[in-house]
Scaffold this active site. Structure first.
Site, mmCIF file in Angstrom:
data_model
loop_
_atom_site.group_PDB
_atom_site.id
_atom_site.type_symbol
_atom_site.label_atom_id
_atom_site.label_comp_id
_atom_site.label_asym_id
_atom_site.label_seq_id
_atom_site.Cartn_x
_atom_site.Cartn_y
_atom_site.Cartn_z
ATOM 1 C CD GLN A 136 4.262 -9.640 5.551
ATOM 2 O OE1 GLN A 136 4.264 -9.749 5.986
ATOM 3 N NE2 GLN A 136 5.644 -9.096 4.391
ATOM 4 C CG HIS A 179 8.092 -1.621 3.878
ATOM 5 N ND1 HIS A 179 7.827 -1.586 5.270
ATOM 6 C CD2 HIS A 179 7.535 -2.004 3.566
ATOM 7 C CE1 HIS A 179 7.157 -2.271 5.180
ATOM 8 N NE2 HIS A 179 6.620 -3.119 4.003
ATOM 9 C CD GLU A 232 -1.238 -2.419 2.139
ATOM 10 O OE1 GLU A 232 0.162 -2.680 2.497
ATOM 11 O OE2 GLU A 232 -2.249 -3.131 2.142
ATOM 12 N N GLY A 233 1.954 1.215 0.066
ATOM 13 C CA GLY A 233 3.102 2.357 -0.070
ATOM 14 C C GLY A 233 3.567 2.780 2.007
ATOM 15 C CE LYS A 234 2.892 -2.633 4.737
ATOM 16 N NZ LYS A 234 2.346 -2.785 3.926
ATOM 17 N NE ARG A 290 5.222 -26.243 20.692
ATOM 18 C CZ ARG A 290 3.889 -27.428 21.255
ATOM 19 N NH1 ARG A 290 3.691 -26.535 22.790
ATOM 20 N NH2 ARG A 290 3.224 -27.367 20.853
ATOM 21 N N GLY A 319 9.813 -9.214 -8.194
ATOM 22 C CA GLY A 319 9.418 -8.280 -9.048
ATOM 23 C C GLY A 319 8.083 -8.516 -10.431
HETATM 24 P P1 IMP Z 1 5.352 -15.369 1.850
HETATM 25 O O1 IMP Z 1 4.683 -14.065 3.075
HETATM 26 O O2 IMP Z 1 6.015 -15.291 1.053
HETATM 27 O O3 IMP Z 1 4.175 -16.861 2.280
HETATM 28 O O4 IMP Z 1 3.982 -15.244 1.041
HETATM 29 C C1 IMP Z 1 2.300 -15.601 1.096
HETATM 30 C C2 IMP Z 1 1.452 -14.902 0.659
HETATM 31 O O5 IMP Z 1 1.499 -13.548 0.613
HETATM 32 C C3 IMP Z 1 2.036 -14.063 -1.293
HETATM 33 O O6 IMP Z 1 0.606 -14.642 -1.802
HETATM 34 C C4 IMP Z 1 2.856 -13.045 -0.857
HETATM 35 O O7 IMP Z 1 2.520 -12.625 -2.201
HETATM 36 C C5 IMP Z 1 2.229 -12.493 -0.191
HETATM 37 N N1 IMP Z 1 3.300 -11.130 0.640
HETATM 38 C C6 IMP Z 1 3.945 -11.719 1.703
HETATM 39 N N2 IMP Z 1 3.953 -10.829 1.762
HETATM 40 C C7 IMP Z 1 3.778 -9.482 0.833
HETATM 41 C C8 IMP Z 1 4.056 -7.936 0.643
HETATM 42 O O8 IMP Z 1 5.172 -7.414 1.429
HETATM 43 N N3 IMP Z 1 3.444 -7.728 -0.104
HETATM 44 C C9 IMP Z 1 2.485 -8.010 -0.814
HETATM 45 N N4 IMP Z 1 1.897 -9.347 -0.963
HETATM 46 C C10 IMP Z 1 2.855 -9.937 -0.168
#
Ligand code: IMP
Length: 436
Positions: free
Chosen positions: A225, A41, A14-16, A145, A303
């Site tokens: 995320q 980010h 979102e542009g955090k 764990r 990318g």
């Molecule tokens: P993971 O976090 O790499 O396990 O990916 C799980 C899901 O979250 C996938 O659909 C990724 O594309 C998405 N995802 C993880 N990190 C980001 C992020 O920073 N921005 C957008 N999507 C993310």
């Protein structure tokens, strides 16, 4: 005392980075509370662009203490790489301004190996489209764990034993996926020089957060995320493995929930998603291509081209509810310039009738259709606007519409990638600058 959580209200991206960076000018401490190097980010400093994956976005502000909280999973190779990159760019004091939770969990090479093997072994419809950075397996290790905490870097002998135990648990999985099980001693040998660099920065970061708040410092809690990728509140199973929502900030930073003063939700003026999973307002037309190309919607970590779509207000209201959003930061409004009309999803038609609440667990159900309201577009560039009145009438109307429909005031509007290209209406560390 003042503490502010910044949380993504959509599917991440979102542009955090920019928003945290702006508010961080007023913060003494920035704490990242969840996720790992799956985040990217983007910080724009003048003409220089930098993507940080693990370091909090406040890292470019001299004098700001940055913390990697215990809710994070940390890849030591990535972290040392980021520290060195910043030092190359002249931020020599970075290690003195960085604290790493000794209870954060480590991402080791076999977590990345498992993430990658698993994704490629799944049929297309079940693959999550992860970032392949080892996030899922590292969090799985934590809840099973058998995880390795950063504090174990202090004692390489103990670390070897822990890696052996973790590998023992993972061996059947790695073998079944067709991989070869690595040797614990080799992993620890590679970790040794990284441990030497990181150990001086390890600490009980809950104490750092607590002391900062006790001494009336301003604390920013930076999410990664977004709400719809949260392990509990997102579009499960197409989610990440951490608590991305604002509640995760208390756990991930080690403070009580009553220590959080303000929650800011960040939303783009449209929607994007990377990876698999439902996205009802997704566009596959010229408008979608406009959003991707003008908004440069390509993953900053992977990318990958991002999926693009119209803003989803039921989803935004849902994010507002599960995070307790006090105000919104609206980003990338400038990307909408040039679209003849702008659609916004205001409700859903479902087989059981029209709903205005997000039917989060039925987003893939056949027969579910977004209901759109169509708003007027504009052609003027927005980047030079510094107050709302400098926006074209239709853009102002869009902001107002959003604010009312999302049931949350807009605190900030971003009209371009640069730090200066921003309309700040409210700064929770200072007060209201302009009433919309
Ligand atoms: P993971 O976090 O790499 O396990 O990916 C799980 C899901 O979250 C996938 O659909 C990724 O594309 C998405 N995802 C993880 N990190 C980001 C992020 O920073 N921005 C957008 N999507 C993310």
């Amino acid at each position: 005392m003042s503490s502010v959580v910044i949380v993504g209200a959509q599917w991440g991206d979102e542009g955090k980075g920019k928003i945290v960076d702006i508010y961080t000018e007023f913060a003494d401490v920035v704490i990242r509370y969840a996720g790992g190097p799956n985040a990217g980010h983007t910080l724009v400093i003048g003409d220089d662009k930098l993507v940080v994956r693990l370091l909090p976005s406040g890292i470019l502000r001299p004098g700001t203490l940055c913390v990697l909280g215990q809710g994070m999973v940390v890849d030591p190779t990535v972290l040392v790489g980021e520290i060195d990159e910043l030092k190359r760019r002249g931020h020599d004091d970075i290690e003195a301004r960085l604290a790493i939770s000794d209870r954060s969990h480590l991402i080791l090479p076999y977590h990345i190996q498992i993430d990658t093997l698993r994704e490629s072994s799944l049929p297309k419809e079940r693959a999550l489209g992860t970032t392949k950075k080892g996030i899922g397996p590292a969090y799985e290790d934590k809840v099973r764990r058998t995880g390795i905490r950063a504090g174990e870097l202090r004692d390489l002998k103990q670390l070897t034993g822990s890696v052996e135990a973790s590998l023992e648990a993972w061996a059947p999985v790695i073998t079944a996926l067709g991989g070869s099980v690595p040797v614990a001693k080799d992993i620890v040998a590679e970790l040794a020089p990284l441990a030497q660099r990181l150990v001086p920065m390890l600490t009980d970061t809950s104490r750092v957060a607590h002391d900062a708040l006790k001494h009336n410092k301003r604390v920013m809690l930076e999410g990664a995320q977004g709400t719809l990728l949260d392990i509990d509140h997102g579009t499960y199973p197409f989610v990440t493995s951490s608590s991305a929502v604002a509640g995760g900030a208390a756990i991930g930073a080690g403070i009580g929930p009553n220590r959080i003063d303000t929650v800011i939700g960040i939303t783009k003026a449209y929607a994007t998603r990377v990876g698999s999973g439902p996205f009802p307002t997704e566009l596959d037309d010229e408008a979608g291509a406009h959003l991707r190309n003008v908004g440069v919607e390509f993953g900053s970590v992977t990318g990958r081209p991002r999926r693009t779509g119209w803003l989803d207000l039921p989803a935004l209201r849902y994010a507002s509810r599960v995070n307790g959003i006090d105000g919104l930061a609206l980003t990338k409004l400038d990307v909408l310039t040039g679209l003849p009309q702008i659609k916004v999803c205001v409700a859903y038609d479902t087989p059981a009738g029209r709903v205005t609440d997000l039917p989060i667990d039925q987003l893939d159900t056949p027969g579910l259709t977004p209901v759109y309201e169509v708003l007027e577009g504009w052609d003027e560039p927005l980047a030079s606007a510094r107050v709302l009145d400098q926006l074209p009438r239709a853009a102002r109307a869009y902001v107002r519409f959003l604010e009312e429909a999302a049931e949350a005031p807009v605190f900030l509007v971003s009209v371009g990638p640069r730090r200066a290209e921003t309309i700040v209406l409210h700064n929770p560390f200072v007060g209201r600058a302009e009433t919309p």
